[in-house]
Design a protein around this motif. Structure first.
Motif, mmCIF file in Angstrom:
data_model
loop_
_atom_site.group_PDB
_atom_site.id
_atom_site.type_symbol
_atom_site.label_atom_id
_atom_site.label_comp_id
_atom_site.label_asym_id
_atom_site.label_seq_id
_atom_site.Cartn_x
_atom_site.Cartn_y
_atom_site.Cartn_z
ATOM 1 N N PRO A 72 0.839 -1.204 0.000
ATOM 2 C CA PRO A 72 0.000 0.000 0.000
ATOM 3 C C PRO A 72 0.872 1.251 0.000
ATOM 4 O O PRO A 72 2.001 1.247 0.491
ATOM 5 N N ILE A 73 0.347 2.331 -0.557
ATOM 6 C CA ILE A 73 1.025 3.628 -0.535
ATOM 7 C C ILE A 73 0.262 4.518 0.446
ATOM 8 O O ILE A 73 -0.932 4.765 0.263
ATOM 9 N N PRO A 74 0.920 5.007 1.460
ATOM 10 C CA PRO A 74 0.189 5.771 2.481
ATOM 11 C C PRO A 74 -0.303 7.126 2.005
ATOM 12 O O PRO A 74 -1.321 7.616 2.462
ATOM 13 N N GLN A 75 0.409 7.762 1.064
ATOM 14 C CA GLN A 75 0.016 9.101 0.641
ATOM 15 C C GLN A 75 -0.470 9.067 -0.797
ATOM 16 O O GLN A 75 -0.279 8.110 -1.516
ATOM 17 N N GLU A 76 -1.111 10.171 -1.228
ATOM 18 C CA GLU A 76 -1.569 10.309 -2.598
ATOM 19 C C GLU A 76 -0.353 10.323 -3.511
ATOM 20 O O GLU A 76 0.535 11.154 -3.372
ATOM 21 N N SER A 77 -0.306 9.380 -4.430
ATOM 22 C CA SER A 77 0.840 9.319 -5.334
ATOM 23 C C SER A 77 0.498 8.428 -6.500
ATOM 24 O O SER A 77 -0.309 7.522 -6.389
ATOM 25 N N SER A 78 1.090 8.692 -7.639
ATOM 26 C CA SER A 78 0.968 7.798 -8.787
ATOM 27 C C SER A 78 2.165 8.015 -9.675
ATOM 28 O O SER A 78 2.775 9.072 -9.668
ATOM 29 N N GLY A 79 2.506 6.990 -10.431
ATOM 30 C CA GLY A 79 3.642 7.099 -11.339
ATOM 31 C C GLY A 79 4.422 5.822 -11.386
ATOM 32 O O GLY A 79 3.919 4.759 -11.088
#
Length: 707
Positions: free
Chosen positions: A698-705
């Motif tokens: 999981p990614i805890p913060q808003e992010s994409s790429g």
């Protein structure tokens, strides 16, 4: 601008000419006051040969405000998308000068063009090869990303008769059972006629079974029974079915031996005579995830339900041993005596049958003396030319392709573009490949080129007039190459003194089309004839109708049948080999198998008309997997392996086997091929884009790429 005297409201025959599995689908373009106001089915094609939704949106592509309408020359770092507008004279002079200098140094240009546009005249791959063969040669790619492993195996089995081993879609009317093995033909099309024939079979309550890690859109639409196999284990399931067939009372080894050589080796392997491991349903259950009882039932059905239409999809050959499943598809059909029956298949690719005789542009290749590299390994040829025997490669030329992200190992592809001194791209939109090029030339689209449409499968051809003059400064690929050839002193050989319209008329006259005027008027010619089952004559009487192979029979051979245990570990998915500087993943991150699936809305990465569609990965997961990991729908996650990482958002999908993920191929950002490599399949160096092992977190913060 409208062509000729066309004005007001009119309907004109049209086909997209995209390398989508349809290639030529019959449409009418509704034109009013210089705009496409609608697309509809061409009624002259009848009930069965139908276009898909992509064709219905072609007007949006043509009128898109995002089209490239002027030549561009890079004025910033590669990949930055920073270009200045240029005149055609400036752009073509630069290209001719740089290609000439590279030729003079004895270096090479790598041509990575593909069939972004298809047709008798305007096939971008053919025109590119023709051009480079006229101006001193280049290095070409061999094979395809689509079905290279399958073609490798089938061509060695059927030899020169491979082109007669498919089936006409209309023969499904005789099928008692249809098996879609890794095939999703209502979405990833295998011809323009097959989807309608399958829908009709479902309406008639023909039993349809889908063998696939996901309950695909085709499976759901057809009401099919879903056999949820683990990814990359199709050969294991096929071995086990064949094991049961060998013990079925209707199995006839004498029948098989009259039609095949080497089948005894396969049978001995399946029986465990080589390694002491019978490939029984019990053995297969743990590996492929299909219960032993279901495997036995499938084997019995193959005999009881004849004729059985087995339709293998490309997904099953995009795995480490991708050549093997197609050998086994042919073996299952032969062992059950389905091959050659109307309503059944040989297990080959469905389009391997002769179509309408029509002339088309020759590429002027001397293949025996033309350097080439497997398409999967084009970046390796740039980075390590000595290993591929090509000589130094100093330029890349792309027309009708977006290999930067459609090819495996995007990082390596970027390094290849950085390595060369010059690169050119013909495009409609500023794709990732275009962004990494030095010169981008605006290509005409299908509305702006007249052509003959040659379908992926079927006995018909289509006609499309030039409906509009090219927008802005766009030009057809033929026109671009002809002018470049003139600047490089090779126009006479390239054009042979003909315009693209003169080539088109020559090809129509040289075809079997009996009435060219009617063809131009209706936009279609459909040949008659009896429905064809592949190699029907051979299977009914192999002595009188031998195959074009060394023995006159099907040739079965495989390096796997000689392997020692524990070879079975190699048949499953394999994580790409380590990349320099890449840390190992945390052991607590769970491992999943990733599928990269084609979707109905787009032809691979041809998404430039809808920029929002190029971004943002939706990663489909089984809801139970999400629950066990504490993940919510649309939660940001990261997939990682030795090649790179990809970020996206979860999408709950109950039609997916546990332990499996899927995301759509063709996205520009993030491109899923950041996770694949150029090692390729064991025998033919074909692409591996299914069953890719990845770790998930999981990614805890808003992010994409991706990275």
């Amino acid at each position: 601008m409208l062509c000729g005297r066309l004005s007001g409201m009119d309907e004109l025959p049209y086909f997209c000419g995209k390398d989508c599995g349809g290639d030529a689908c019959p449409l009418l373009a509704e034109i009013e006051n210089g705009r496409v106001i609608g697309m509809r089915h061409n009624p002259a094609a009848g009930r069965w040969i139908r276009a898909c939704g992509k064709g219905m949106r072609e007007g949006q592509v043509h009128h898109s405000p995002h089209r490239i309408l002027t030549p561009l020359i890079r004025n910033g770092p590669r990949g930055s998308g920073s270009f200045k507008q240029a005149s055609w004279d400036e752009a073509l002079s630069l290209i001719a000068e740089r290609l000439g200098e590279i030729n003079a140094r004895g270096a090479k240009t790598l041509c990575i063009s593909s069939a972004g546009a298809t047709g008798a005249v305007h096939n971008t791959e053919v025109l590119s090869r023709r051009f480079f063969n006229c101006v001193g040669g280049g290095v070409f790619v061999s094979g395809s990303y689509s079905n290279n492993a399958a073609h490798y195996a089938l061509s060695r089995m059927f030899g020169g008769s491979l082109g007669e081993s498919g089936f006409d879609a209309e023969t499904i009317a005789w099928s008692n059972l249809i098996v879609l093995w890794g095939a999703n033909p209502l979405e990833a099309r295998l011809g323009a006629e097959l989807p309608a024939r399958l829908v009709e079979a479902a309406r008639r309550k023909v039993r349809i079974i889908v063998i696939d890690p996901r309950n695909s859109p085709s499976a759901r639409a057809l009401g099919a029974e879903w056999v949820a196999i683990k990814p990359a284990t199709d050969s294991v399931l096929a071995y086990a079915i064949l094991h049961e067939m060998l013990h079925h009372p209707d199995f006839d080894m004498e029948y098989v031996q009259k039609r095949a050589d080497g089948f005894e080796k396969l049978a001995a392997f399946v029986e465990g005579q080589n390694d002491g491991v019978p490939k029984s349903p019990q053995w297969a259950e743990y590996i492929c995830g299909v219960p032993a009882g279901s495997i036995r039932s499938l084997a019995a059905l193959w005999f009881e339900a004849r004729p059985v239409m087995l339709i293998p999809g490309y997904s099953i050959q995009r795995t480490r041993y991708g050549e093997e499943p197609f050998r086994l598809m042919a073996a299952l059909q032969l062992a059950s005596r389905n091959s050659g029956l109307r309503g059944a298949s040989t297990g080959s690719l469905n389009n391997r049958l002769p179509g309408v005789r029509v002339a088309k542009m020759p590429d002027l290749s001397d293949r025996a003396n033309t350097p080439s590299v497997p398409v999967l390994r084009w970046p390796d040829a740039v980075l390590e030319p000595e290993r591929h025997g090509t000589g130094p490669i100093e330029a890349i030329y792309a027309a009708g392709s977006n290999f930067l992200i459609q090819g495996a190992d995007v990082r390596k592809n970027m390094r290849a573009f950085e390595r060369v001194s010059f690169s050119v791209c013909h495009e409609l939109f500023l794709t990732p490949t275009a962004r990494w090029s030095d010169v981008v030339l605006p290509a005409a689209d299908a509305f702006e080129k007249a052509d003959i449409g040659i379908p992926w499968a079927g006995r018909y051809v289509l006609y499309r007039p030039r409906i509009f003059e090219p927008r802005g400064l766009a030009r057809s690929d033929y026109s671009i190459f002809a002018e470049l050839a003139e600047r490089m002193g090779a126009v006479d050989r390239f054009s042979e003194g003909k315009s693209e319209d003169e080539w088109l008329e020559q090809f129509i006259r040289a075809s079997e089309i009996p009435d060219p005027e009617e063809f131009r008027k209706t936009g279609i010619y459909i040949a008659g004839g009896e429905p064809r089952a592949g190699l029907e004559g051979f299977f009914s009487d192999p002595e009188r109708n031998p195959l074009a192979t060394a023995t006159g029979r099907i040739i079965f051979e495989s390096p796997l049948w000689e392997k020692s245990p524990p070879w079975t570990e190699e048949l499953g998915p394999k994580e790409p080999s380590s990349a320099p500087g890449r840390k190992e993943e945390a052991p607590e991150d769970p491992v999943f198998q990733l599928l990269t699936c084609k979707v109905s809305r787009f032809v691979h990465s041809q998404r430039g008309a809808w920029p929002e569609s190029t971004r943002g990965a939706r990663i489909h997961m089984n809801p139970e997997d999400m629950r066990q990991l504490g993940l919510q729908d649309r939660q940001a996650i990261e997939l990682r392996n030795a090649r790179g990482n990809l970020q996206g958002r979860t999408h709950a999908d109950s039609g997916l086997r546990q332990g499996v993920l899927w995301t759509e191929e063709g996205l520009w950002d993030p491109p899923v091929n950041i996770l694949t490599d150029t090692e390729g399949t064991a025998e033919s160096a074909s692409c591996i884009m299914h069953g890719i092992e990845v770790r998930l977190r999981p990614i805890p913060q808003e992010s994409s790429g991706h990275s």
